[in-house]
Design an enzyme around this catalytic site. Sequence first.
Site, PDB file in Angstrom:
ATOM      1  N   ASP A  15       0.818  -1.217   0.000  1.00  0.00           N
ATOM      2  CA  ASP A  15       0.000   0.000   0.000  1.00  0.00           C
ATOM      3  C   ASP A  15       0.849   1.263   0.000  1.00  0.00           C
ATOM      4  O   ASP A  15       2.067   1.208   0.193  1.00  0.00           O
ATOM      5  CB  ASP A  15      -0.963  -0.007   1.203  1.00  0.00           C
ATOM      6  CG  ASP A  15      -0.292  -0.440   2.508  1.00  0.00           C
ATOM      7  OD1 ASP A  15       0.950  -0.399   2.590  1.00  0.00           O
ATOM      8  OD2 ASP A  15      -1.008  -0.815   3.449  1.00  0.00           O
ATOM      9  N   HIS A  42      -7.203  -4.770  10.360  1.00  0.00           N
ATOM     10  CA  HIS A  42      -7.063  -4.563   8.907  1.00  0.00           C
ATOM     11  C   HIS A  42      -5.759  -5.138   8.384  1.00  0.00           C
ATOM     12  O   HIS A  42      -4.735  -5.140   9.061  1.00  0.00           O
ATOM     13  CB  HIS A  42      -7.236  -3.086   8.520  1.00  0.00           C
ATOM     14  CG  HIS A  42      -6.134  -2.154   8.907  1.00  0.00           C
ATOM     15  ND1 HIS A  42      -6.320  -1.082   9.746  1.00  0.00           N
ATOM     16  CD2 HIS A  42      -4.825  -2.105   8.550  1.00  0.00           C
ATOM     17  CE1 HIS A  42      -5.195  -0.421   9.880  1.00  0.00           C
ATOM     18  NE2 HIS A  42      -4.264  -1.029   9.174  1.00  0.00           N
ATOM     19  N   GLU A  53      -9.630  -1.737   5.483  1.00  0.00           N
ATOM     20  CA  GLU A  53     -10.257  -1.397   6.753  1.00  0.00           C
ATOM     21  C   GLU A  53     -11.474  -2.282   6.999  1.00  0.00           C
ATOM     22  O   GLU A  53     -11.943  -2.965   6.090  1.00  0.00           O
ATOM     23  CB  GLU A  53     -10.687   0.086   6.707  1.00  0.00           C
ATOM     24  CG  GLU A  53      -9.537   1.062   6.481  1.00  0.00           C
ATOM     25  CD  GLU A  53      -8.724   1.341   7.740  1.00  0.00           C
ATOM     26  OE1 GLU A  53      -8.628   0.455   8.611  1.00  0.00           O
ATOM     27  OE2 GLU A  53      -8.177   2.452   7.855  1.00  0.00           O
TER      28      GLU A  53
HETATM   29  C1  GLP Z   1      -0.706   0.382   8.447  1.00  0.00           C
HETATM   30  C2  GLP Z   1      -0.298  -0.444   7.244  1.00  0.00           C
HETATM   31  C3  GLP Z   1      -0.479  -1.925   7.523  1.00  0.00           C
HETATM   32  C4  GLP Z   1       0.198  -2.288   8.835  1.00  0.00           C
HETATM   33  C5  GLP Z   1      -0.420  -1.494   9.963  1.00  0.00           C
HETATM   34  C6  GLP Z   1       0.165  -1.826  11.318  1.00  0.00           C
HETATM   35  O1  GLP Z   1      -2.074   0.500   8.548  1.00  0.00           O
HETATM   36  N1  GLP Z   1      -1.056  -0.113   6.095  1.00  0.00           N
HETATM   37  O2  GLP Z   1       0.074  -2.672   6.451  1.00  0.00           O
HETATM   38  O3  GLP Z   1       0.055  -3.681   9.068  1.00  0.00           O
HETATM   39  O4  GLP Z   1      -0.207  -0.116   9.685  1.00  0.00           O
HETATM   40  O5  GLP Z   1       1.280  -1.047  11.587  1.00  0.00           O
HETATM   41  P1  GLP Z   1       2.286  -1.307  12.779  1.00  0.00           P
HETATM   42  O6  GLP Z   1       3.138  -2.467  12.333  1.00  0.00           O
HETATM   43  O7  GLP Z   1       3.084  -0.053  12.899  1.00  0.00           O
HETATM   44  O8  GLP Z   1       1.499  -1.644  13.973  1.00  0.00           O
END
Ligand code: GLP
Length: 264
Positions: free
Chosen positions: A72, A143, A148
């Site tokens: 993404d 998600h 989402e």
């Molecule tokens: C964002 C990304 C996701 C990721 C999530 C969790 O939303 N688009 O791909 O899994 O953050 O992030 P973190 O690893 O910082 O908790």
Amino acid sequence: MKVIIRNSAAEGSIWAAHYIAARINEKAAKTSKPFVLGLCTGSTPIQTYAELIRMVGAGEVSFKNVISFNMDEYVGLPVEHPESYHSFMHKYLFDQIDEPAANIHILDGNAPDPEAECAAYEKAIVEAGGFDLFLGGVGEDGHIAFNEPFSSLESRTRVVTLTQDTREVNARFFDGDFNKVPKQALTVGVATVLSSKEVVILAFGSKKARALKDAIEGPMSHYCTLSGLQGHPAGTIVCDELSVGELKVNSYRYFKAVEEAESK
Ligand code: GLP
């Protein structure tokens, strides 16, 4: 679904890096076809990337024949912005491994025609041969990528609007200012991730406990898009003790027992 529970995020990250490297090496031993790898951003994969970087440096794995596609990217954030997923990936992985620049794919959040960009991304994945392995993380609300809650489990790469929850959680990367977090993103869909031969999801820390409970014990539902993994033939969640704190004791024991039996 397999759930690999390690004592800490550090141990889980090393497990995941070694698993990915083993898969790349296995394919390289059999064929000259590239290994097609899905990659994620967020704080969660950083230690896994650090171990992969170490392994590349030590000659234990090479990314020369790996083609990667990231999950993404924010819409409207300049590529050179420190919090763009382009910047993140170069900083934490690509600038320190031997993957050729031409093999790196990240959605362009500034594309003049975002829908065409998403369609071209899906086409490029197919042309590369489809994913061998997709590495993902999970948001606090369950998600996967930027799919989402209430995203279709059949979704493909598209433009999405981020929830207030996600923007609040991600504000920590934007000087704590919710208003600086972009409102939209381009993301692969749930079905894009699940089209991979294998899916490995990382989840560490107590903030991910509710997401893991919903994804593992809840119904397969658009409420928690990670739950789509229940329908995948080769899905693995790699986690630490804190992130499985909301699982039923019996679920926890089941996954531990399976892993112990398989390691003998
Ligand atoms: C964002 C990304 C996701 C990721 C999530 C969790 O939303 N688009 O791909 O899994 O953050 O992030 P973190 O690893 O910082 O908790």
